[in-house]
Motif scaffolding. Structure first.
Motif, mmCIF file in Angstrom:
data_model
loop_
_atom_site.group_PDB
_atom_site.id
_atom_site.type_symbol
_atom_site.label_atom_id
_atom_site.label_comp_id
_atom_site.label_asym_id
_atom_site.label_seq_id
_atom_site.Cartn_x
_atom_site.Cartn_y
_atom_site.Cartn_z
ATOM 1 N N LYS A 91 0.825 -1.222 0.000
ATOM 2 C CA LYS A 91 0.000 0.000 0.000
ATOM 3 C C LYS A 91 0.852 1.261 0.000
ATOM 4 N N GLU A 92 1.937 1.254 0.815
ATOM 5 C CA GLU A 92 2.787 2.445 0.890
ATOM 6 C C GLU A 92 3.459 2.724 -0.449
ATOM 7 N N MET A 93 3.897 1.652 -1.141
ATOM 8 C CA MET A 93 4.478 1.808 -2.472
ATOM 9 C C MET A 93 3.462 2.424 -3.433
ATOM 10 N N CYS A 94 2.242 1.925 -3.364
ATOM 11 C CA CYS A 94 1.188 2.461 -4.243
ATOM 12 C C CYS A 94 0.953 3.947 -3.983
ATOM 13 N N GLU A 95 0.887 4.312 -2.696
ATOM 14 C CA GLU A 95 0.643 5.718 -2.366
ATOM 15 C C GLU A 95 1.760 6.614 -2.880
ATOM 16 N N GLU A 96 3.000 6.125 -2.764
ATOM 17 C CA GLU A 96 4.136 6.922 -3.228
ATOM 18 C C GLU A 96 4.132 7.064 -4.752
ATOM 19 N N LEU A 97 3.803 5.986 -5.431
ATOM 20 C CA LEU A 97 3.749 6.028 -6.898
ATOM 21 C C LEU A 97 2.590 6.897 -7.384
ATOM 22 N N ILE A 98 1.497 6.884 -6.650
ATOM 23 C CA ILE A 98 0.366 7.755 -7.008
ATOM 24 C C ILE A 98 0.779 9.221 -6.867
ATOM 25 N N GLN A 99 1.522 9.523 -5.802
ATOM 26 C CA GLN A 99 2.033 10.881 -5.627
ATOM 27 C C GLN A 99 2.969 11.272 -6.766
ATOM 28 N N LEU A 100 3.691 10.271 -7.280
ATOM 29 C CA LEU A 100 4.630 10.522 -8.377
ATOM 30 C C LEU A 100 3.911 10.807 -9.694
ATOM 31 N N GLY A 101 2.667 10.310 -9.833
ATOM 32 C CA GLY A 101 1.916 10.577 -11.067
ATOM 33 C C GLY A 101 1.304 9.343 -11.714
ATOM 34 N N PHE A 102 1.347 8.184 -11.015
ATOM 35 C CA PHE A 102 0.768 6.955 -11.545
ATOM 36 C C PHE A 102 -0.644 6.755 -10.997
ATOM 37 N N GLU A 103 -1.569 6.390 -11.877
ATOM 38 C CA GLU A 103 -2.882 5.990 -11.409
ATOM 39 C C GLU A 103 -2.787 4.576 -10.843
ATOM 40 N N LYS A 104 -3.732 4.226 -9.977
ATOM 41 C CA LYS A 104 -3.668 2.906 -9.316
ATOM 42 C C LYS A 104 -3.703 1.765 -10.327
ATOM 43 N N TYR A 105 -4.563 1.889 -11.349
ATOM 44 C CA TYR A 105 -4.663 0.800 -12.321
ATOM 45 C C TYR A 105 -3.364 0.618 -13.099
ATOM 46 N N LEU A 106 -2.603 1.725 -13.294
ATOM 47 C CA LEU A 106 -1.319 1.624 -13.985
ATOM 48 C C LEU A 106 -0.277 0.923 -13.109
ATOM 49 N N ILE A 107 -0.369 1.132 -11.822
ATOM 50 C CA ILE A 107 0.546 0.448 -10.904
ATOM 51 C C ILE A 107 0.286 -1.057 -10.944
ATOM 52 N N ASP A 108 -0.981 -1.419 -10.854
ATOM 53 C CA ASP A 108 -1.339 -2.846 -10.892
ATOM 54 C C ASP A 108 -0.889 -3.498 -12.196
ATOM 55 N N SER A 109 -1.212 -2.846 -13.329
ATOM 56 C CA SER A 109 -0.847 -3.439 -14.627
ATOM 57 C C SER A 109 0.656 -3.403 -14.862
ATOM 58 N N GLY A 110 1.349 -2.392 -14.327
ATOM 59 C CA GLY A 110 2.804 -2.323 -14.456
ATOM 60 C C GLY A 110 3.483 -3.452 -13.713
ATOM 61 N N LEU A 111 2.979 -3.775 -12.519
ATOM 62 C CA LEU A 111 3.524 -4.895 -11.748
ATOM 63 C C LEU A 111 3.321 -6.222 -12.483
ATOM 64 N N LEU A 112 2.107 -6.412 -12.987
ATOM 65 C CA LEU A 112 1.812 -7.642 -13.728
ATOM 66 C C LEU A 112 2.669 -7.744 -14.989
ATOM 67 N N SER A 113 2.833 -6.623 -15.691
ATOM 68 C CA SER A 113 3.644 -6.614 -16.907
ATOM 69 C C SER A 113 5.103 -6.959 -16.603
ATOM 70 N N ALA A 114 5.636 -6.410 -15.507
ATOM 71 C CA ALA A 114 7.025 -6.691 -15.134
ATOM 72 C C ALA A 114 7.204 -8.171 -14.814
ATOM 73 N N ARG A 115 6.279 -8.725 -14.067
ATOM 74 C CA ARG A 115 6.352 -10.156 -13.721
ATOM 75 C C ARG A 115 6.294 -11.010 -14.989
ATOM 76 N N TYR A 116 5.389 -10.649 -15.898
ATOM 77 C CA TYR A 116 5.241 -11.380 -17.164
ATOM 78 C C TYR A 116 6.539 -11.311 -17.982
ATOM 79 N N GLN A 117 7.134 -10.105 -18.048
ATOM 80 C CA GLN A 117 8.365 -9.928 -18.827
ATOM 81 C C GLN A 117 9.528 -10.737 -18.244
#
Length: 893
Positions: free
Chosen positions: A539-565
């Motif tokens: 949760k803390e990582m998500c909050e920090e990334l949201i402050q940086l300019g990422f929407e929550k759905y982009l964080i979720d899909s970015g994590l999944l994409s990284a794992r897939y890659q």
């Protein structure tokens, strides 16, 4: 969005294979009426069109021939294609047009039309010629120029002839096109060719190849030039005759197999090497450059008949054996009737189709093949029994589902695999998307240069291909790439940082810290926990990334994409998802998901196998190809009718039928919900009660449009299910609080009418276009509404039956009154261009007539022509409507 912002329309190219040098004097104006320009073979008729269009750039040009390896050369000769392409050029849209409408618009807008190469229709598709001539003869008030070799069929048009070049025109051509500056050489060429363009070209190429100008007598005609190349009937003329058997290419390896004689092969190779200008050579494919050489061989070479017979025998054996080698070129080769019947019967069989599908990766060849089989079947009424008709219709739909356009990542990895396992050029024989992708990769620098120079700046397809291939080619550079947190921050702050760019940047950062990071790296521990447990997103990582300019759905899909890659890069050892078992298993495990996700998973499996140089079950890729690609699968539009018919004959259980429907909908992202709804409505209350007792409607996440169920079926549901479904329906319209009456019309005739209206009243929704009979109740309950449904005004909407060339339900009474023959009715498609649209129309007839003629009815329906064109109607309805017709005609005892 304006029409100018839409993607450019894909049209048949009018670009010639050879460059045009502007030489001839062109007219200052072209008057209304038909101007017919005759010219001998190779006099430069097509290039003359290009010269005139340089002065009249607004002109419309339709060419019947552009290139000896043009994949559309047969398509160009069809009248229906001509009308369709002309419509695109006149209207700028791909709408269906009628020829009279087209002519009227061309007259009103003062169009200038060039029709180039009419003789190709007479030579290669003579049955279409009269259609073209009839159309052209309606163009007396339109500026029309027709160019052709002299036709055997007489036409009454104002005729002029295209003459040879003058000496000065030839001199300019030799200097600009061939860099032949020597005046003595120019003079010798003119003495021999007398300005005949094709002979000038041949002699210039001879000179450039040998640097010697051979002594020749003046060459009167192109056949005289060909006579000088070899002794008629010798081994060279025999070997070269192969190229005239089909108006298509042959590969180097095929030439070896066909000639099957070292001496003949050596002679052919030497001839081709010393006369390359007579051939178009693309990769390993060779064809005759000019149609006049083809005509010469067929008419003049003494051994052509023997060579043709031998070559055809080899090709027929190949096709009947199940090889895909000549399948895409079958339409360019003429066979006997016995062969056509054999090939149709063979490939109407599902087992033969499956064997073919698993024997090749050249899926575009299979598509070309089944397109040709469809055309062949049209003229062979009575060849098939009912099982063969139905089987062929299904196999055709499977073959046509996915052309692989847009699947560039999968196609690129396929080509890479073939390169390392048997070669590309001897395994791909079609000229579709797979071959085009290969040519793009083979000529990469030229392709990218054309794109960057702006010659194709509007071609979004080319851009997408270039980008996708680049991504695939450079993917494993990620292993060496280090991305810092600072770089991620800068990427997000860029002005033009779109959602997909941000997601990719975040995924790249996570991939980098997995490979090169440590506990001090930002989010290192958080990402590692996510890898171990996908549901553990810090949760803390998500909050920090949201402050940086990422929407929550982009964080979720970015994590999944990284794992897939990371799986694609080969990490996780034997737990890697792309190393566990065969490709077929991976496809079957993922087939429950959307079809385009399965395509990407297969491409990733292939990508890692290519990187690790592993051999895999590449034939299993056929299971991906035979799925449709993205969204609604139109070939399943009437599957509910098929399932019900097969249930009635005890070939399927109710449970298996519904399971088939559910699995189909999961693959198409829920686009076929209406089919499952239709199926449920037809099955009735007993089936709905089974679904309810099995907890199918326990949540709103099911595959049926609840409010489209019939009124009596809605009454089967308990109140809590209806309440849940109503809440879901109202949430869809929460923003506007406007609900279409059509979405609740069935409920208004059910026992839940007042319950539904109470919900609408309570939440303050407005009903759009309610029926007149419900309005008093809405007023009584103070429910807002806008407008009212329009009542049918039969007098205002007068339609003459069949006047538009298609059938509608409203025509049934006319059919009955006029006593129309059932065979005649079966030939009509509906307004959506669907074949066999209304099975119930045959209920108007004596059952014995339908039983007697059912095979002919099905044949007629399969080859129904759509209105405003000579197109075969779509076969999407056949999967369900053929079984429905048979079940209705021959009900089980």
């Amino acid at each position: 969005m304006t029409i100018d912002e839409l993607p450019e329309l894909i049209q048949l190219s009018s670009d010639l294979d050879n460059h045009t040098v502007l030489l001839r004097k062109v007219p200052d104006e072209i008057k209304k009426g038909i101007t017919y320009i005759e010219g001998k073979p190779g006099v430069g008729k097509s290039h003359y069109v290009t010269e005139i269009c340089n002065k009249f750039p607004e002109a419309i040009v339709y060419r019947f021939w552009v290139d000896s390896q043009d994949i559309n050369r047969n398509l160009r000769l069809q009248y229906s294609t001509f009308i369709k392409e002309l419509g695109i050029k006149v209207y700028g849209t791909p709408k269906k047009v009628h020829e009279n409408e087209l002519i009227s618009t061309m007259k009103e807008t003062d169009k200038l039309l060039f029709i180039d190469g009419l003789d190709h229709v007479e030579n290669y598709m003579p049955l279409e010629l009269d259609k073209f001539i009839a159309f052209i003869e309606k163009l007396n008030e339109i500026r029309t120029v027709v160019l052709s070799r002299p036709l055997r069929k007489k036409v009454n048009w104002k005729t002029t002839s295209l003459s040879d070049w003058s000496y000065e025109e030839q001199r300019i051509y030799l200097e600009l096109e061939h860099n032949i500056l020597d005046s003595d050489v120019q003079s010798k060429i003119y003495e021999m060719a007398a300005g005949y363009p094709i002979i000038t070209y041949y002699l210039a190429e001879e000179y450039k190849q040998t640097d010697v100008m051979p002594e020749r007598k003046p060459i009167v005609g192109v056949n005289e030039y060909y006579d000088s190349l070899f002794i008629n009937g010798d081994s060279i003329s025999s070997s070269i005759s192969v190229f005239a058997v089909g108006n298509c290419f042959f590969t180097v390896k095929e030439l070896e197999n066909i000639l099957d004689d070292p001496e003949l092969l050596d002679g052919a190779n030497k001839f081709i090497a010393s006369h390359r200008y007579l051939f178009k050579i693309e990769a390993n494919r060779m064809s005759l450059m000019h149609d006049s050489f083809n005509t010469y061989i067929r008419a003049k070479v003494k051994t052509y008949g023997y060579c043709k017979g031998k070559t055809l025998e080899l090709i027929m054996t190949s096709l009947l054996s199940g090889s895909s080698e000549y399948m895409s070129r079958m339409k360019y080769i003429e066979f006997d009737e016995e062969f056509y019947q054999k090939i149709l019967v063979k490939y109407a069989d599902t087992e033969n189709f499956k064997n073919l599908m698993l024997s090749t990766c050249d899926y575009n060849s299979i598509q070309d093949f089944y397109s040709e089989l469809q055309l062949l079947l049209e003229g062979r009424k009575g060849l098939f029994d009912i099982y063969q008709y139905y089987s062929f219709a299904l196999l055709y739909e499977v073959a046509m589902r996915n052309s692989l356009d847009g699947c560039t990542n999968l196609v690129y990895q396929l080509l890479l695999y073939l390169r390392n396992h048997g070669g590309i050029e001897d395994n791909i024989f079609s000229s579709g998307y797979v071959w085009k992708t290969y040519l793009m990769c083979r000529n990469w620098e030229d392709t990218v240069e054309k794109y960057n120079s702006g010659k194709r700046k509007n071609n979004t397809q080319l851009f997408d291909m270039v980008e996708a291939i680049s991504d695939e080619d450079m993917f494993y550079d990620k292993i060496e790439r280090k991305v810092s947190y600072e770089e991620l921050c800068l990427k997000v702050q860029e002005r033009e940082s779109y959602a997909l760019t941000k997601k990719a940047a975040l995924a790249d950062y996570f991939v980098s810290i997995w490979q090169y990071g440590n506990e001090k790296s930002k989010f290192y521990n958080e990402f590692n926990r996510f890898i171990i447990n996908e549901n553990d997103i810090d949760k803390e990582m998500c909050e920090e990334l949201i402050q940086l300019g990422f929407e929550k759905y982009l964080i979720d899909s970015g994590l999944l994409s990284a794992r897939y890659q990371l799986h694609e890069l080969g990490y996780f050892s034997n737990k890697n998802m792309f190393r566990q078992g065969k490709l077929e298993k991976l496809i079957r495990d993922n087939v429950k998901y959307r079809s385009f996700e399965v395509t990407n998973v297969a491409a990733s499996y292939l990508k890692l196998a290519n990187y690790e140089k592993r051999e895999i079950d590449i034939s299993s890729l056929a299971y991906v190809w035979s799925m449709y690609y993205e969204h609604k699968d139109a070939s399943l539009l009437t599957i509910d009718e098929a399932l019900i018919a097969f249930e009635a004959t005890n070939q399927l259980s109710e449970e298996l039928s519904f399971d088939i429907l559910v699995r189909a909908m999961k693959q198409d992202d829920g686009q076929l919900k209406h089919v499952a709804t239709d199926y449920t409505n037809k099955k009735g209350k007993n089936f709905v009660n089974k679904l309810i007792s099995n907890q199918y409607f326990a949540t709103v996440k099911h595959d049926i449009w609840f409010w489209d169920l019939e009124s009596d079926l809605l009454d089967c549901f308990p109140r809590e299910v209806v309440a849940r479904e109503l809440t879901e329906l109202l949430s869809v319209y929460f923003q506007t609080k406007d609900i279409e009456y059509r979405d609740i019309i069935n409920a208004m005739y059910s026992g839940y009418k007042n319950f539904v209206l109470s919900g609408i009243e309570y939440y303050g929704y407005t009903i759009i276009s309610p029926d007149m009979n419900i309005i008093p109740l809405l007023k009584e309950r103070n429910i807002n509404f806008i407008g009212a449904a329009k009542e049918d005004n039969k007098e205002a909407d007068v339609r003459i039956s069949f006047n538009d060339g298609y059938i509608k339900k409203e025509d049934f009474s006319y059919i009955k009154e006029q006593n129309m023959d059932c065979l005649a009715v079966s030939q009509y498609a509906d307004g959506w261009y669907l074949a066999l649209p209304f099975v119930d129309v045959f209920d108007l007839y004596n059952p014995s007539d339908i039983k007697k003629n059912y095979l002919e009815i099905i044949h007629n329906a399969m080859f129904a022509k759509v209105s405003k064109g000579n197109y075969i109607a779509y076969w999407f309805n056949l999967i369900g409507n053929i079984p429905l017709l048979i079940y209705s005609t021959f009900p089980p005892a």
